[in-house]
Structures are given as structure tokens and as C-alpha cells.
Write a protein that holds these residues in place. Structure first.
Motif, PDB file in Angstrom:
ATOM      1  N   LEU A 145      -8.351   2.782  -6.844  1.00 30.37           N
ATOM      2  CA  LEU A 145      -7.119   2.607  -6.066  1.00 30.37           C
ATOM      3  C   LEU A 145      -7.151   3.443  -4.793  1.00 30.37           C
ATOM      4  O   LEU A 145      -6.691   3.005  -3.730  1.00 30.37           O
ATOM      5  N   ILE A 146      -7.694   4.641  -4.892  1.00 27.98           N
ATOM      6  CA  ILE A 146      -7.820   5.479  -3.693  1.00 27.98           C
ATOM      7  C   ILE A 146      -8.775   4.838  -2.691  1.00 27.98           C
ATOM      8  O   ILE A 146      -8.543   4.870  -1.472  1.00 27.98           O
ATOM      9  N   GLN A 147      -9.838   4.233  -3.180  1.00 27.99           N
ATOM     10  CA  GLN A 147     -10.777   3.558  -2.288  1.00 27.99           C
ATOM     11  C   GLN A 147     -10.136   2.357  -1.600  1.00 27.99           C
ATOM     12  O   GLN A 147     -10.465   2.053  -0.446  1.00 27.99           O
ATOM     13  N   LEU A 148      -9.228   1.678  -2.284  1.00 24.97           N
ATOM     14  CA  LEU A 148      -8.521   0.565  -1.647  1.00 24.97           C
ATOM     15  C   LEU A 148      -7.698   1.045  -0.452  1.00 24.97           C
ATOM     16  O   LEU A 148      -7.714   0.432   0.623  1.00 24.97           O
ATOM     17  N   ILE A 149      -6.980   2.143  -0.631  1.00 26.65           N
ATOM     18  CA  ILE A 149      -6.176   2.675   0.473  1.00 26.65           C
ATOM     19  C   ILE A 149      -7.071   3.166   1.602  1.00 26.65           C
ATOM     20  O   ILE A 149      -6.785   2.946   2.787  1.00 26.65           O
ATOM     21  N   GLU A 150      -8.173   3.809   1.262  1.00 29.40           N
ATOM     22  CA  GLU A 150      -9.095   4.296   2.291  1.00 29.40           C
ATOM     23  C   GLU A 150      -9.719   3.138   3.059  1.00 29.40           C
ATOM     24  O   GLU A 150      -9.916   3.219   4.275  1.00 29.40           O
TER      25      GLU A 150
ATOM     26  N   TYR B 286       0.822  -1.203   0.000  1.00 34.68           N
ATOM     27  CA  TYR B 286       0.000   0.000   0.000  1.00 34.68           C
ATOM     28  C   TYR B 286       0.861   1.260   0.000  1.00 34.68           C
ATOM     29  O   TYR B 286       0.453   2.295  -0.538  1.00 34.68           O
ATOM     30  N   GLU B 287       2.033   1.192   0.604  1.00 41.14           N
ATOM     31  CA  GLU B 287       2.927   2.347   0.609  1.00 41.14           C
ATOM     32  C   GLU B 287       3.412   2.663  -0.799  1.00 41.14           C
ATOM     33  O   GLU B 287       3.464   3.833  -1.209  1.00 41.14           O
ATOM     34  N   GLN B 288       3.748   1.647  -1.572  1.00 40.85           N
ATOM     35  CA  GLN B 288       4.149   1.861  -2.962  1.00 40.85           C
ATOM     36  C   GLN B 288       2.992   2.402  -3.799  1.00 40.85           C
ATOM     37  O   GLN B 288       3.182   3.276  -4.653  1.00 40.85           O
ATOM     38  N   LEU B 289       1.804   1.889  -3.550  1.00 34.50           N
ATOM     39  CA  LEU B 289       0.636   2.378  -4.283  1.00 34.50           C
ATOM     40  C   LEU B 289       0.347   3.838  -3.953  1.00 34.50           C
ATOM     41  O   LEU B 289       0.016   4.641  -4.845  1.00 34.50           O
ATOM     42  N   LYS B 290       0.491   4.200  -2.691  1.00 33.23           N
ATOM     43  CA  LYS B 290       0.262   5.592  -2.297  1.00 33.23           C
ATOM     44  C   LYS B 290       1.280   6.523  -2.941  1.00 33.23           C
ATOM     45  O   LYS B 290       0.936   7.613  -3.420  1.00 33.23           O
ATOM     46  N   SER B 291       2.535   6.121  -2.967  1.00 32.31           N
ATOM     47  CA  SER B 291       3.569   6.941  -3.606  1.00 32.31           C
ATOM     48  C   SER B 291       3.318   7.078  -5.102  1.00 32.31           C
ATOM     49  O   SER B 291       3.516   8.150  -5.686  1.00 32.31           O
TER      50      SER B 291
ATOM     51  N   ALA C 101       0.559  -6.216   1.549  1.00 30.96           N
ATOM     52  CA  ALA C 101       0.388  -6.314   0.098  1.00 30.96           C
ATOM     53  C   ALA C 101      -1.043  -5.967  -0.292  1.00 30.96           C
ATOM     54  O   ALA C 101      -1.996  -6.253   0.437  1.00 30.96           O
ATOM     55  N   VAL C 102      -1.192  -5.348  -1.452  1.00 27.99           N
ATOM     56  CA  VAL C 102      -2.502  -4.920  -1.940  1.00 27.99           C
ATOM     57  C   VAL C 102      -3.179  -6.096  -2.628  1.00 27.99           C
ATOM     58  O   VAL C 102      -2.567  -6.799  -3.439  1.00 27.99           O
ATOM     59  N   ASP C 103      -4.444  -6.282  -2.307  1.00 32.53           N
ATOM     60  CA  ASP C 103      -5.249  -7.319  -2.947  1.00 32.53           C
ATOM     61  C   ASP C 103      -6.178  -6.637  -3.953  1.00 32.53           C
ATOM     62  O   ASP C 103      -7.222  -6.095  -3.592  1.00 32.53           O
TER      63      ASP C 103
END
Length: 616
Positions: A320-325, A284-289, A508-510
Motif C-alpha cells: 500500500l505504501i508503494q502504491l502511494i509512492e 489515496y488520501e483515505q488510504l494515507k490516513s 481513486a486507488v487501483d
């Protein structure tokens, strides 16, 4: 005569087309400069933002003042509407002729003043429409540009026609025939040529034919329109393309038919190899960056892993933003806090149960004091029943007063003869006091609670004589409002929240859960020609396409890259890439790379992220 013009006049019509082409390009350039000036002026921008509806009013007042018939409007035919101006400009008679009929003179009065003639008024009409149409096009109100430029061209053509009549008052002679000069025909040619130069269209000639209802001037009009379009296209874009460029809207220019490079230029020659992507297993950190560094991008390609780069689909930015939220949002955090509290209560209950079980296993002591719960509760119940009986007397249960003498009857409230004030839950059965002693102790200690039976809930206050006492009821006490406590929300402390978010962001992101994946994004192959890419983008209406090679993501093409490639191909600057090309010290030969040291190596397609310029 079959045509109302002389063949020698075709040269003049061609000159009208050339001058209209130059004038149309100049009109587009002035419009562009004025709009850019308004956008770059901070003072004007602040004024327009704060007074959005005041600017149209100021422009309308300015145009109305200039076109007022009793003022400056008499120099620009301000007393006529648009239809009347166009009809008078297309009139089939000469304005400079001395012998005019009554109807012709009435038409001429709109274009003359006591101080100026028709030619000066036509020139003023051109300048007026040229300036006001550019200024009015910036007003945030739906308006058009075609009719103003149409009138500008008609006025210019009318000036040329009137000048031709002054130079050739008897007409032009060719082969024994004399063709009279018709200024109205010159006006139609000028209107079609100038409007065609500004809009870069040839269909405007058809509009002129429909307006006039005849095609006698089809040859002069077509010559002037084609020539004006050719000159204006070389000097400036059309007014519509200029507005698109100013507003930075996505568009695709047309391919020139004479350009043969469009068949030999392929996607691999202008695609972007630096692609932004997401892959299975990223945190999730990589996705946020990734989302933070590429804010303009609205979708990202999904690959299986960075090594194979097999394209699996694409995901929109909002998902993708909803996944992090959903991973570190407030709802998830409160749920974690509730789970932790429930687990803590469960552990405490188990520990207490374990402690009780251990205590039961131990041998009880003979000197242990056991509380007499049953006796104490029974005494409390009897006391409550006795109090209710004393406070709520039943009719007929109280002793009646004697009629011979005054007697005062008293009753005790809240006194139970069965319980001692010193009784405790730990009193034993053998140490209980007698009931009589308990009753007398309660009478002497609670004597202050005795009340008169007749007074009930009222208080007697003696006023005046002793024989006639007055009973004044006490005012009821004001009830207090009870405010229920708000729902208490248990949340983490800032330090715990930061630590918990760091732990969650390392997971890890699912992408397969709670995320919509487009399994078939628009794709191209490396050998797709520029002509086919232009056709696909125009028909399908996509703004980007992924380039794959046997399912492997190798690049991406956006509207900006495609538009730049088309413009360079039309101008001849973009040439097909040769078989061997040099890039960063490497030479590409087919599918292999020859390094500087002479060793062969398979080409490593860059797996970075798509630049911001690919999204429009």
C-alpha cells in the motif's frame, strides 16, 4: 531391600517438592523484578546502550571475583567446575559422618573451610547461584538458566538430607526394617523439584534418571516434581513464559483439560468487531490516513465496498505504501513535468508552423529585402580556405631568400580580398563593391596582422649585439579546464507540487495494478470453538484471522484476543454468551436486533478499523 528409602520418607520428599515450588515461584518473581528494574532505569539503559560490551565484562569480573577459590569462592566450592559440583552433591555418603574414607574426605574438603562446615557452605552455594544466575541472565550473551537452578535444588536437597541424617543417625525404622538416610537421594529429588518448578516441566525427572543412571528414586522424584509444578503454576508463570511476557513476544498459553468452557466459547464471543479495512473506490488520501492512524498493522483486509463488506483478500502494508509512492513519488512527478514540457514544445511548434503558413499565404511585397545567404556563405568559405593556406604553408611554396642581400617577405593572414568588412547578410546583389576596392581596404585596415615568414610561431627578441640576434620561443599558454554543466533536472515549484499532489491524492486507488493481493487470507466462522481456534493458531502459526459470515467480513481475531480468552477461560472468568445480550442499548436475539423503541432491525456490523491490539 527393593527401594533405598523408607515409605515414611515420602512425606519429607513431598515437603521438599512444596518448598521447591515456593522457591521456584520466588525465583521467577525476583528475575522479573530485576529485569523490569533494569528496563525502567534510564541511567542504566543509557549506560548499556553506550557500553554494550562493557556490561558483560563487568558481570564476568564480578562472578569470577566471588567464585575465586582463594577468596570467597572457598565458601561455594569455587575450585570445582559445574560437573564436579553436581557429582559431589549427588555423592552417596553422609558428609556429617565422622568416619570417612580418603576419597570421601577429599570430596568433603571442597565444601568445608576452617571457619564453616558443609551446611553453611551449601547455604552460601544456594545464595550465590540464586543471585548470579539472575544477573547473568540479563547479559546479551547466550546463556542458560536450567543448570544454575538445578544446582540450587541439589544443594537444598543435600541440606535436607544431611539434616535428616543428623536427626535420624541410625535410619528410619518401619516394620522391623531400618532404612538408612541417603543424602544423595534427597539431592536428586531437590534438583528435579526446583528445576521443574522454575521451568514448569515434568520431563526434568527423566533428565535426572539419565544423569544418575538409575530409577530407584522414581517415586520420590515424581511426587516432588508434580507437587512443585502444581504450586509454582498457581503462583507464577514459568521462567520462559516470564521472559516472553517481559519482551512482549507472541505466545499462546495451554488450555486446561478440566475447563469445559473451551467447547462452549466461540469466536464471536471474543473477536474484535471494529475492523480496519480497505475497499475498491477509496481515494489515496483515505488510504494515507488509514496507514498513518494504524502504524502497527502490517496487513489490511480488502472488501468490495463498505455496504456489502464481502472479503476479497488482504494486502500487506508495504504494498500500500508503494502504491502511494508510485502515485505522488519523485519519478512520477518528474515524468509529469517532462510530459508538460513536451506538450508545450509541441504547441509552440504548431503555433510557429501555423504562423509561417499564414505568412506564406499573404502576397509578398515588391520592396521586401531578401538576404543573400548563398553569397555570404560562399565568401566565408573562401576566406577560411585562404586562412588555412596562409597558416599552413606547403614546402616549396614560399619564395626563397636571396643570398646577396637581406630581404623580408611578408604574408597576410586572415585577409580575404573577396569580402568586405562592411558586408552584411542583407547586402543585395546590385549594391556589391568591386573586388579591388575590397582588397585595398582590407590591406590598410589589417596591416597589424602582418607577420614575418621566417619567424613562424616564434618571437625574435634582440639581446646583445645586432649581428647575433637570439630567438627565444614563447612559452605555450596554459590550457584552461572546461567543466561541462551538470544535467539539469526540471521539477515543479513547491506551490505547483502541493497543488499537483492534492489533485493526485483525490484520485481513486487501483488495487489491481502493481499490488499483490492475497486472495485467500486465513478465515474463521463465527461458530468456531475456542479449542479449535487454539489448535489452528498453534499449528498454522498465524498471528491474526478474519471472521466471516457467508463471505461477509464481520470481525478479526488476533493473538492478543485469543490469549486473553484462553486465560479467562482457564480461570473461569469468560463464560459463553447467552442468547440475549445487551450492548449499547440494543438486545441481540439471534440475527436480529431489538432496539429500545421495540422495532426490529438487522444487526449492523461495525465497519471501522481493527484496533492496534490485534497485531502482536
Amino acid at each position: 531391600m527393593e527401594f533405598p528409602f523408607d515409605p515414611q520418607e515420602l512425606f519429607v520428599f513431598a515437603l521438599i517438592g512444596a518448598f521447591c515450588g515456593l522457591g521456584g515461584a520466588f525465583y521467577v518473581w525476583v528475575h522479573r523484578q530485576y529485569v523490569i528494574f533494569m528496563r525502567n532505569s534510564k541511567t542504566l539503559n543509557n549506560f548499556l546502550q553506550k557500553n554494550r560490551f562493557l556490561y558483560p565484562g563487568i558481570v564476568s569480573l564480578w562472578v569470577s571475583s566471588l567464585s575465586f577459590p582463594l577468596g570467597l569462592g572457598q565458601f561455594v566450592a569455587g575450585d570445582l567446575d559445574t560437573h564436579g559440583q553436581v557429582a559431589s552433591l549427588f555423592s552417596n555418603f553422609t558428609w556429617t559422618n565422622a568416619n570417612l574414607t580418603v576419597d570421601e574426605y577429599m570430596v568433603l574438603t571442597h565444601w568445608t573451610t576452617p571457619w564453616t562446615g558443609p551446611l553453611v557452605n551449601l547455604l552460601c552455594h544456594i545464595v550465590f547461584n540464586f543471585c548470579t544466575s539472575i544477573v547473568c541472565s540479563t547479559v546479551p550473551v547466550p546463556s542458560g538458566i536450567f543448570i544454575p537452578v538445578f544446582k540450587i535444588g541439589a544443594s537444598f536437597g543435600r541440606i535436607v538430607g544431611e539434616c535428616m541424617h543428623l536427626w535420624f543417625p541410625y535410619g528410619m525404622r518401619y516394620g522391623g526394617n531400618i532404612a538408612k538416610i541417603i543424602p544423595g537421594g534427597y539431592a536428586t529429588v531437590g534438583a528435579a523439584a526446583f528445576s521443574g518448578a522454575v521451568t514448569h516441566t515434568i520431563s526434568v525427572s527423566v533428565i535426572v534418571f539419565e544423569m544418575t543412571g538409575q530409577i530407584t528414586h522414581i517415586i520420590p522424584i515424581m511426587i516432588a516434581v508434580l507437587l512443585s509444578n502444581a504450586i509454582a503454576s498457581l503462583l507464577a508463570p514459568s521462567i520462559y513464559d516470564s521472559i516472553i511476557l517481559i519482551k512482549k513476544l507472541p505466545y499462546l498459553p495451554d488450555l486446561l483439560p478440566s475447563s469445559s468452557a473451551m467447547y462452549n466459547i466461540y469466536v464471536e464471543d471474543f473477536m474484535v468487531r471494529d475492523v480496519k479495512y480497505i475497499f475498491h473506490g477509496m481515494t489515496y488520501e483515505q488510504l494515507k490516513s488509514l496507514l498513518k492512524e494504524n502504524r502497527p498493522l502490517q496487513s489490511f483486509p480488502l472488501v468490495d465496498n463498505p455496504d456489502s463488506m464481502v472479503l476479497l483478500g488482504s494486502i500487506q502494508r508495504i504494498h500500500l505504501i508503494q502504491l502511494i509512492e508510485r502515485q505522488i513519488g519523485r519519478d512520477r512527478r518528474l515524468q509529469v513535468v517532462m510530459d508538460r514540457q513536451r506538450q508545450a514544445r509541441e504547441r509552440a511548434r504548431q503555433e510557429a508552423l501555423k504562423k509561417v503558413t499564414e505568412e506564406r499565404k499573404r502576397r509578398p511585397s515588391r520592396f521586401q529585402v531578401v538576404p543573400a545567404d548563398d553569397l555570404y556563405q560562399r565568401q566565408l568559405s573562401e576566406n577560411e580556405i585562404h586562412q588555412q593556406t596562409c597558416h599552413n604553408p606547403v614546402f616549396g611554396c614560399q619564395p626563397k631568400k636571396s643570398i646577396l642581400k637581406k630581404t623580408n617577405s611578408f604574408t597576410m593572414k586572415g585577409i580575404s580580398p573577396f569580402i568586405s568588412p562592411n558586408a552584411t547578410p542583407y547586402s543585395t546583389v546590385t549594391g556589391a563593391e568591386s573586388r579591388i576596392k575590397i582588397a585595398f581596404d582590407a590591406i590598410f585596415r589589417k596591416s597589424s596582422q602582418l607577420q614575418d615568414v621566417n619567424c613562424d610561431s616564434q618571437t625574435m627578441i634582440r639581446t646583445g649585439s645586432l649581428d647575433k640576434p637570439q630567438i627565444i620561443p614563447m612559452s605555450p599558454t596554459s590550457s584552461k579546464k572546461v567543466t561541462l554543466p551538470k544535467e539539469r533536472i526540471c521539477d515543479m515549484s513547491p506551490e505547483d507540487q502541493r497543488r499537483w499532489e492534492e489533485e493526485q491524492m483525490q484520485m481513486a486507488v487501483d488495487f489491481s495494478s502493481h499490488c499483490h493481493i492475497d486472495p485467500a487470507p486465513f478465515q474463521l466462522v463465527e461458530r468456531t470453538s475456542l479449542l479449535k481456534v487454539h489448535s489452528l493458531f498453534s499449528m498454522v502459526g498465524v498471528n491474526h484471522a478474519y471472521v466471516t459470515a457467508i463471505g461477509k467480513l464481520v470481525g478479526v481475531v488476533g493473538l492478543k484476543e485469543l490469549r486473553k480468552a484462553i486465560e479467562e477461560a482457564n480461570s473461569g472468568n469468560l463464560l459463553p454468551r447467552p442468547v440475549g445480550c445487551y450492548q449499547q442499548g440494543h438486545t441481540y436475539y439471534g440475527n436480529s436486533v431489538n432496539n429500545d423503541d421495540g422495532t426490529d432491525k438487522e444487526p449492523d456490523v461495525s465497519t471501522a478499523l481493527m484496533s492496534n491490539s490485534t497485531e502482536v
